[in-house]
Design a protein around this motif. Structure first.
Motif, short mmCIF file in Angstrom:
data_model
loop_
_atom_site.label_atom_id
_atom_site.label_comp_id
_atom_site.label_asym_id
_atom_site.label_seq_id
_atom_site.Cartn_x
_atom_site.Cartn_y
_atom_site.Cartn_z
N LEU A 168 0.77 -1.34 0.00
CA LEU A 168 -0.01 -0.08 0.16
C LEU A 168 1.09 1.07 -0.08
O LEU A 168 0.48 2.15 -0.76
CB LEU A 168 -0.96 -0.17 1.20
N ILE A 177 1.23 6.65 -6.82
CA ILE A 177 0.12 7.60 -7.10
C ILE A 177 0.55 9.27 -6.81
O ILE A 177 0.18 10.19 -7.67
CB ILE A 177 -1.12 7.38 -6.07
N LYS A 202 -7.06 0.83 -0.30
CA LYS A 202 -6.47 -0.13 -1.45
C LYS A 202 -7.47 0.53 -2.61
O LYS A 202 -7.18 0.89 -3.66
CB LYS A 202 -6.42 -1.35 -1.48
N VAL A 221 -6.63 3.92 -3.59
CA VAL A 221 -5.38 4.04 -4.42
C VAL A 221 -6.02 3.80 -5.94
O VAL A 221 -5.47 4.52 -7.13
CB VAL A 221 -4.26 3.45 -4.02
N ALA A 259 -5.75 6.05 -9.52
CA ALA A 259 -5.23 5.75 -10.61
C ALA A 259 -6.12 5.77 -11.66
O ALA A 259 -5.90 6.25 -13.02
CB ALA A 259 -4.67 4.24 -10.52
N VAL A 278 -0.77 1.20 -15.53
CA VAL A 278 -0.76 1.40 -14.05
C VAL A 278 -1.94 0.97 -13.17
O VAL A 278 -1.76 0.26 -12.25
CB VAL A 278 -0.44 2.86 -13.86
N LEU A 311 -1.63 -1.88 -10.33
CA LEU A 311 -2.09 -1.79 -9.05
C LEU A 311 -3.00 -2.78 -8.47
O LEU A 311 -3.04 -3.07 -7.29
CB LEU A 311 -2.71 -0.14 -8.91
N TYR A 353 -1.17 -5.77 -7.76
CA TYR A 353 -0.30 -5.53 -6.70
C TYR A 353 -0.85 -5.50 -5.38
O TYR A 353 -0.37 -6.10 -4.31
CB TYR A 353 0.61 -4.32 -6.81
N LEU A 354 -2.09 -5.00 -5.26
CA LEU A 354 -2.76 -4.66 -4.08
C LEU A 354 -3.67 -5.84 -3.85
O LEU A 354 -3.97 -5.76 -2.46
CB LEU A 354 -3.28 -3.31 -4.15
#
Lengths: 194, 82
Positions: free
Chosen positions: A74, A81, B23, B26, B30, B73, B77, B80-81
């Motif tokens: 995170l 970001i 999460k 984020v 994005a 991206v 993400l 990845y998250l």
């Protein structure tokens, strides 16, 4: 003193054209704001780039953020970001500088302005309608880097056009006056010149 | 307040819930960046139509590649998250 990269003044560029350019029309000068005017946002972006490393280094010491309690993935994603937002800021400011231009052609003065992301404003004034042009340089930076405003009074619907923070404003104002005189000579002959 | 609502709120503000919200935020950011990159593509297209220079095709290509990267991206993400 001038900056060589990203020129902000083009004298008779032959490979640049603009929307609605007429067949017998050519660009005498193409101007942007002086590159030095970009320093505030470049500086802000550099500061923003430094925020995460500084926060990671001194944040836990000051007790602002307790990073070990946050999941690593995170943390990485949030940092990513943050840098994307900085990239957006840089892109938007660069495009704003690059595409907000002033054109002096042999027939018109044109101001192309992108007010925000999706709006474009083109102002065009005939050289015949120009009544006066003057230049203004004020302040240490402007004197040092030789940039300033050119103010053009017109008899058209829009009575005043301003070229903000352009390089060599005296030269620009002088060139506009020369072009205007040429135009008057073409239309009315030498007798009409005052 | 009904029991279901109360249970939902407790779950939402538990450490796991807050983590999920973080999460999602984020990924949402994005996504917003991807929308911004599409606006940049549109903006560059409009600008290069207004001012035609030698670098216009390059700028357009850059804006399209940038939008592609922004989409990449988001996918990265999510992988990845979650």
């Amino acid at each position: 003193m001038t900056l060589g990269f990203f020129p902000s003044i083009f004298d008779r560029p032959d490979k640049i054209r603009f929307l609605d350019q007429e067949d017998n029309e050519y660009i005498e000068l193409l101007l942007r704001r002086h590159p030095i005017t970009n320093i505030p946002w470049v500086f802000s972006a550099l500061l923003a780039i430094l925020v995460p490393p500084i926060l990671f280094r001194i944040g836990p010491t000051l007790g602002v953020v307790n990073f070990p309690t946050l999941p690593f993935n995170l943390l990485v994603a949030a940092t990513g970001i943050w840098y994307l937002l900085i990239l957006a800021y840089i892109l938007e400011n660069f495009l704003h500088w690059y595409f907000n231009i002033y054109i002096v052609s042999n027939e018109h003065l044109i101001e192309i302005r992108f007010a925000n992301l999706l709006s474009r404003n083109i102002t065009s004034v005939l050289l015949d309608d120009i009544q006066s042009s003057s230049s203004f340089i004020g302040g240490i930076f402007r004197s040092l880097f030789n940039y300033g405003d050119v103010i053009i009074e017109t008899a058209a619907e829009r009575q005043r056009i301003e070229f903000f923070s352009v390089p060599r404003p005296d030269f620009v104002a002088d060139r506009i006056r020369d072009l205007q005189e040429d135009q008057e000579n073409k239309i009315g002959g030498p007798d009409s010149v005052t | 307040m009904s029991l279901e609502k109360e249970a939902f709120l407790v779950a939402l503000f538990s450490p796991t819930g807050v983590l999920w919200i973080s999460k999602l935020s984020v990924v949402l950011l994005a996504g917003l960046y991807f929308i911004f990159s599409l606006i940049i593509v549109r903006q560059v297209k409009m600008m290069t139509e207004t001012l035609i220079t030698e670098v216009s095709p390059l700028l357009r290509a850059f804006s399209i590649v940038h939008a592609g990267l922004a989409l990449g991206v988001i996918i990265l993400l999510i992988g990845y998250l979650f």
